[in-house]
Scaffold this motif. Sequence first.
Motif, PDB file in Angstrom:
ATOM      1  N   PHE A 286       0.827  -1.203   0.000  1.00 58.18           N
ATOM      2  CA  PHE A 286       0.000   0.000   0.000  1.00 58.18           C
ATOM      3  C   PHE A 286       0.868   1.262   0.000  1.00 58.18           C
ATOM      4  CE2 PHE A 286      -1.987   3.382   2.505  1.00 58.18           C
ATOM      5  CZ  PHE A 286      -3.145   3.600   1.780  1.00 58.18           C
ATOM      6  N   VAL A 287       1.862   1.277   0.865  1.00 53.39           N
ATOM      7  CA  VAL A 287       2.746   2.450   0.934  1.00 53.39           C
ATOM      8  C   VAL A 287       3.481   2.645  -0.377  1.00 53.39           C
ATOM      9  CG1 VAL A 287       4.785   3.399   2.074  1.00 53.39           C
ATOM     10  CG2 VAL A 287       2.999   2.302   3.438  1.00 53.39           C
ATOM     11  N   PHE A 288       3.998   1.537  -0.915  1.00 58.87           N
ATOM     12  CA  PHE A 288       4.734   1.647  -2.181  1.00 58.87           C
ATOM     13  C   PHE A 288       3.829   2.134  -3.302  1.00 58.87           C
ATOM     14  CE2 PHE A 288       5.991  -0.370  -6.196  1.00 58.87           C
ATOM     15  CZ  PHE A 288       7.249   0.187  -6.362  1.00 58.87           C
ATOM     16  N   THR A 289       2.618   1.560  -3.390  1.00 56.34           N
ATOM     17  CA  THR A 289       1.693   1.955  -4.455  1.00 56.34           C
ATOM     18  C   THR A 289       1.248   3.402  -4.283  1.00 56.34           C
ATOM     19  OG1 THR A 289       0.932  -0.332  -4.567  1.00 56.34           O
ATOM     20  CG2 THR A 289      -0.436   1.317  -5.629  1.00 56.34           C
ATOM     21  N   SER A 290       0.932   3.773  -3.039  1.00 59.26           N
ATOM     22  CA  SER A 290       0.520   5.158  -2.782  1.00 59.26           C
ATOM     23  C   SER A 290       1.631   6.137  -3.139  1.00 59.26           C
ATOM     24  CB  SER A 290       0.121   5.318  -1.313  1.00 59.26           C
ATOM     25  OG  SER A 290      -0.950   4.469  -0.991  1.00 59.26           O
ATOM     26  N   LYS A 291       2.845   5.783  -2.720  1.00 54.23           N
ATOM     27  CA  LYS A 291       3.977   6.659  -3.019  1.00 54.23           C
ATOM     28  C   LYS A 291       4.206   6.754  -4.516  1.00 54.23           C
ATOM     29  CE  LYS A 291       7.589   9.128  -1.831  1.00 54.23           C
ATOM     30  NZ  LYS A 291       7.429  10.436  -1.184  1.00 54.23           N
ATOM     31  N   THR A 292       4.122   5.617  -5.188  1.00 55.10           N
ATOM     32  CA  THR A 292       4.330   5.612  -6.643  1.00 55.10           C
ATOM     33  C   THR A 292       3.252   6.418  -7.344  1.00 55.10           C
ATOM     34  OG1 THR A 292       5.345   3.428  -6.479  1.00 55.10           O
ATOM     35  CG2 THR A 292       4.610   4.131  -8.639  1.00 55.10           C
ATOM     36  N   THR A 293       1.986   6.204  -6.937  1.00 52.86           N
ATOM     37  CA  THR A 293       0.879   6.930  -7.570  1.00 52.86           C
ATOM     38  C   THR A 293       0.982   8.420  -7.277  1.00 52.86           C
ATOM     39  OG1 THR A 293      -0.499   4.969  -7.284  1.00 52.86           O
ATOM     40  CG2 THR A 293      -1.617   7.023  -7.776  1.00 52.86           C
ATOM     41  N   SER A 294       1.297   8.761  -6.023  1.00 55.19           N
ATOM     42  CA  SER A 294       1.449  10.173  -5.662  1.00 55.19           C
ATOM     43  C   SER A 294       2.556  10.829  -6.485  1.00 55.19           C
ATOM     44  CB  SER A 294       1.752  10.290  -4.171  1.00 55.19           C
ATOM     45  OG  SER A 294       2.018  11.625  -3.819  1.00 55.19           O
ATOM     46  N   THR A 295       3.670  10.126  -6.590  1.00 52.69           N
ATOM     47  CA  THR A 295       4.786  10.683  -7.382  1.00 52.69           C
ATOM     48  C   THR A 295       4.385  10.839  -8.839  1.00 52.69           C
ATOM     49  OG1 THR A 295       6.355   9.613  -5.887  1.00 52.69           O
ATOM     50  CG2 THR A 295       7.188  10.326  -8.037  1.00 52.69           C
ATOM     51  N   GLU A 296       3.647   9.862  -9.348  1.00 56.33           N
ATOM     52  CA  GLU A 296       3.213   9.935 -10.751  1.00 56.33           C
ATOM     53  C   GLU A 296       2.292  11.125 -10.988  1.00 56.33           C
ATOM     54  OE1 GLU A 296       0.719   7.200 -13.968  1.00 56.33           O
ATOM     55  OE2 GLU A 296       1.257   6.400 -12.007  1.00 56.33           O
TER      56      GLU A 296
ATOM     57  N   LEU B 258      -9.947  15.180  -4.381  1.00 54.21           N
ATOM     58  CA  LEU B 258      -9.798  14.653  -5.738  1.00 54.21           C
ATOM     59  C   LEU B 258      -8.500  13.866  -5.869  1.00 54.21           C
ATOM     60  CD1 LEU B 258     -10.901  14.559  -8.611  1.00 54.21           C
ATOM     61  CD2 LEU B 258      -9.674  16.684  -9.105  1.00 54.21           C
ATOM     62  N   TYR B 259      -7.483  14.330  -5.154  1.00 53.17           N
ATOM     63  CA  TYR B 259      -6.199  13.630  -5.183  1.00 53.17           C
ATOM     64  C   TYR B 259      -6.337  12.210  -4.615  1.00 53.17           C
ATOM     65  CZ  TYR B 259      -1.185  12.900  -4.435  1.00 53.17           C
ATOM     66  OH  TYR B 259       0.085  12.394  -4.453  1.00 53.17           O
ATOM     67  N   ARG B 260      -7.103  12.088  -3.523  1.00 45.48           N
ATOM     68  CA  ARG B 260      -7.324  10.749  -2.956  1.00 45.48           C
ATOM     69  C   ARG B 260      -8.179   9.891  -3.875  1.00 45.48           C
ATOM     70  NH1 ARG B 260      -8.331  14.043   1.686  1.00 45.48           N
ATOM     71  NH2 ARG B 260      -6.524  14.073   3.092  1.00 45.48           N
ATOM     72  N   GLN B 261      -9.126  10.548  -4.557  1.00 47.52           N
ATOM     73  CA  GLN B 261      -9.944   9.785  -5.494  1.00 47.52           C
ATOM     74  C   GLN B 261      -9.100   9.188  -6.608  1.00 47.52           C
ATOM     75  OE1 GLN B 261     -13.067  12.386  -6.828  1.00 47.52           O
ATOM     76  NE2 GLN B 261     -14.172  12.317  -4.876  1.00 47.52           N
ATOM     77  N   LYS B 262      -8.034   9.900  -6.946  1.00 50.95           N
ATOM     78  CA  LYS B 262      -7.131   9.372  -7.972  1.00 50.95           C
ATOM     79  C   LYS B 262      -6.471   8.072  -7.509  1.00 50.95           C
ATOM     80  CE  LYS B 262      -7.369  12.469 -11.270  1.00 50.95           C
ATOM     81  NZ  LYS B 262      -7.734  12.098 -12.645  1.00 50.95           N
ATOM     82  N   LEU B 263      -6.346   7.935  -6.169  1.00 56.88           N
ATOM     83  CA  LEU B 263      -5.718   6.729  -5.630  1.00 56.88           C
ATOM     84  C   LEU B 263      -6.720   5.589  -5.394  1.00 56.88           C
ATOM     85  CD1 LEU B 263      -3.401   8.363  -2.955  1.00 56.88           C
ATOM     86  CD2 LEU B 263      -2.752   7.564  -5.213  1.00 56.88           C
ATOM     87  N   THR B 264      -8.007   5.875  -5.621  1.00 60.88           N
ATOM     88  CA  THR B 264      -9.035   4.877  -5.296  1.00 60.88           C
ATOM     89  C   THR B 264      -8.826   3.589  -6.066  1.00 60.88           C
ATOM     90  OG1 THR B 264     -10.632   6.622  -4.823  1.00 60.88           O
ATOM     91  CG2 THR B 264     -11.507   4.410  -5.272  1.00 60.88           C
ATOM     92  N   ASP B 265      -8.515   3.720  -7.338  1.00 57.92           N
ATOM     93  CA  ASP B 265      -8.301   2.507  -8.145  1.00 57.92           C
ATOM     94  C   ASP B 265      -7.168   1.668  -7.573  1.00 57.92           C
ATOM     95  OD1 ASP B 265     -10.316   3.333  -9.764  1.00 57.92           O
ATOM     96  OD2 ASP B 265      -9.006   4.220 -11.288  1.00 57.92           O
ATOM     97  N   ASN B 266      -6.123   2.354  -7.150  1.00 51.91           N
ATOM     98  CA  ASN B 266      -5.003   1.619  -6.551  1.00 51.91           C
ATOM     99  C   ASN B 266      -5.401   0.992  -5.213  1.00 51.91           C
ATOM    100  OD1 ASN B 266      -3.107   2.236  -8.594  1.00 51.91           O
ATOM    101  ND2 ASN B 266      -2.890   4.284  -7.745  1.00 51.91           N
ATOM    102  N   TYR B 267      -6.239   1.739  -4.451  1.00 49.46           N
ATOM    103  CA  TYR B 267      -6.710   1.165  -3.201  1.00 49.46           C
ATOM    104  C   TYR B 267      -7.527  -0.099  -3.443  1.00 49.46           C
ATOM    105  CZ  TYR B 267      -5.420   5.687  -1.169  1.00 49.46           C
ATOM    106  OH  TYR B 267      -4.740   6.793  -0.768  1.00 49.46           O
ATOM    107  N   ILE B 268      -8.391  -0.035  -4.452  1.00 46.77           N
ATOM    108  CA  ILE B 268      -9.200  -1.219  -4.783  1.00 46.77           C
ATOM    109  C   ILE B 268      -8.305  -2.370  -5.215  1.00 46.77           C
ATOM    110  CG2 ILE B 268     -10.926  -2.134  -6.399  1.00 46.77           C
ATOM    111  CD1 ILE B 268     -12.187   0.666  -6.414  1.00 46.77           C
ATOM    112  N   PHE B 269      -7.308  -2.052  -6.016  1.00 45.75           N
ATOM    113  CA  PHE B 269      -6.376  -3.085  -6.470  1.00 45.75           C
ATOM    114  C   PHE B 269      -5.647  -3.726  -5.278  1.00 45.75           C
ATOM    115  CE2 PHE B 269      -1.942  -4.040  -7.700  1.00 45.75           C
ATOM    116  CZ  PHE B 269      -2.195  -5.077  -8.572  1.00 45.75           C
ATOM    117  N   ILE B 270      -5.225  -2.858  -4.337  1.00 42.31           N
ATOM    118  CA  ILE B 270      -4.536  -3.376  -3.147  1.00 42.31           C
ATOM    119  C   ILE B 270      -5.495  -4.219  -2.302  1.00 42.31           C
ATOM    120  CG2 ILE B 270      -3.386  -2.707  -1.005  1.00 42.31           C
ATOM    121  CD1 ILE B 270      -2.366  -0.233  -2.481  1.00 42.31           C
ATOM    122  N   SER B 271      -6.758  -3.776  -2.208  1.00 42.58           N
ATOM    123  CA  SER B 271      -7.738  -4.531  -1.420  1.00 42.58           C
ATOM    124  C   SER B 271      -7.971  -5.912  -2.014  1.00 42.58           C
ATOM    125  CB  SER B 271      -9.061  -3.766  -1.357  1.00 42.58           C
ATOM    126  OG  SER B 271      -8.881  -2.507  -0.746  1.00 42.58           O
TER     127      SER B 271
END
Length: 735
Positions: free
Chosen positions: A27-37, A261-274
């Motif tokens: 989760f941390v890695f994906t969030s960090k990667t998505t945030s950086t992207e 909106l920034y967190r919504q951008k991470l929703t897909d990644n959150y679902i993927f992680i879930s």
Amino acid sequence: MSYLKRMFITNLIVCLCYTILFSVLLFVFTSKTTSTEIDNRAQATVSQIATYVDGCISKALDTSVLINTNPYIRAYANESEPDYLNRISVRDFLLYSIGYLPGRESIVGITHENDNSVITNDSSMYTGVFANTLGITVSELETLKAEAKAGGNNSIHYIISNDNEKSILTMLICEHSAYKQPLYIFLGFKMEELVSNHSDDMQLLITVDDELLYATPGAPDDLKTAIVSGDMPKTYRIFTRNSEANFLGNLTYYSAMSKTLYRQKLTDNYIFISVIFAGLLALTLSLVYLITKKTYAPIVGLLDAIDVTRPDKHNNEIDYLKNKFLSLAQQNEQLSTELDQYKEPLEEAFLKDLLYGNLSDAAMREKLRQYGPLPSTGRFITAVAEISDSKALLESTPENSIGVLGRTITGMFCDYFFGYDYFRILKLSPDKYALIASIKGLEDFKRDLRRFLLKTSENTGISLFASLGTEVSDMRRLSESFSVALNVAENRIYSMQNQMLCTPDDVSGFMGGNVYYPFDTEAAIIENAACGNIEALHQQTRMLISVNFMHKPFSAEQFSQFIFMFTSTFNRIFSALNKKCSDIFPEDMVIYLELKSCRDPGELLEKINSLLDQIAGSAQTQMTSMDSHSRTAMLAFIENNYKNDISLLDLADHMNFSAVHTSRLFKALVGQNFKEYLTHFRYEKAKELIHEQPNIKIKDLAAAVGCSSTAILSRCFVKYTGMSVGQYIKNARKQ
């Protein structure tokens, strides 16, 4: 708590910890990667727009320089009232110069102080029409001109049209140092072209000298205020870029995205992680089950080995096994102690059977193998030792000290003959003992035995005398030597009753006149007849006939006396069997007359053995009937209780036997041990239920036949059919 349950919980906690840790790291890695992207994309967009706008303004300034140096423009600026032809020349030049400007809809306009119209690259138009084209009012345009004029040469001033359809960035440059009249140059660009690469989910804002120059339509007022004031709100992520050109340093570009909106951008990644986390949980549960099952398998094997099918789920199996093994160790220690205690009595019983001829050749060989240390070959001799004047000695000895006296005598014998390769002393009665020794020479043994008798009498006051048997070359022939020793003991009173050691040669003159029929031999014959041991009976009767009639002369009186004594033995056998003579033989038969009719010892031996065979056969039939009753009772117990959790101990309690005797009797009568028979019986009952109820559940089937678990039932089917119980049920349903 059950060890299985505790093991499962422990493995589950460990696996869950690893799963959660891995998921958190993912989760941390994906969030960090998505945030950086997202940050990189937003920053790149701002930089791209800033570079593009800077480039457009630079090109506009270059166009302004080109305009200032054009002669038509100079002539137009120096005229007080520009004529029509001059206007046309300026317009043509502007139409040519527009090619240097970015965008197809860029607008270029020129006017001077005394002109009420504006010349553009399209046409000449009044100031109001031009202002309307730019999307601003005439007053705003005049204010812009005044600010430019006050700013001096080459000063740049900006204004933004807020009309969504005509979003134009307008720059006004005032030039008047080289002209008679101030010259105003208007340059306009479509904002849609400038911000076309900007993301729709982010707000674009442009400021000049800390004043808001442009904001994306729909941008919140609080964001605009925060951008101008420099107090960036925490609810937004702000990306900024200043103009890179020196002359444009007063321009700043902002790109803003709300954190929601920034967190919504991470929703897909959150679902993927879930989804991954859910998959890992399922995998974790499977791994925990497999690991626990594999780890617990040896425990199940140990529980099965000690016949524990239903351990208490509230108790720990490891503790149970520890206690069980500790109990088994204690039992083994106790059995070992008992074995040490009874080893000597067992050997003593074997030697007595050997002396009295109670063993067949096969039984004798088996016993000799069982008692490995016993020498089976060599030169052996037996003797009978008796206490002199034993009646007086035993009467004067307290009852509780008679055993001590016997142990004292046997201890003295063992101490003195310790150096012999083999020496044993057996207590036949309180005053009589049998000696067995392996010897190298007969005279040496006689000398040692005589010295021992003298030494004992001198040191202890206990007078002993011994009767010696004959020397034999094999331990299996000890009964011959012992028979002679008993005969010598019975006949010594006629000749040498005061002599400590009496040999067969010493009483040879008296042995022919008496019948040899020891009480011990008669007792052995009675016991073997009651047990149906025909071979041992033949051994003993052959020995008696041989000693009395085969190797010495005998008279008719001796022959009759022997027959009378053996007739008494038959009567004692009937009493031991609780039978009458007529229960086995014809009513008109008299055993004494049957034996009396024999003409020689050979015929007598044959007749005695014939009668004993019939008696032993009747005894065997009686024992077989008892065994049949026991077998029926044991099988009936299993038939009535197989559905319950029963064991060999339960059967022993039911039969009122010991567990060891029950196990041996069951194996002898049924041909299988208890556990094997019970397992096969339950398997047969399960087969019957399957064919009667093809849709029965495995769990119900196991409970119906007394199996504590489906695994035990499945092992039964695999053992006897080669397939699991589930496969067997499927085949039964197909049939």
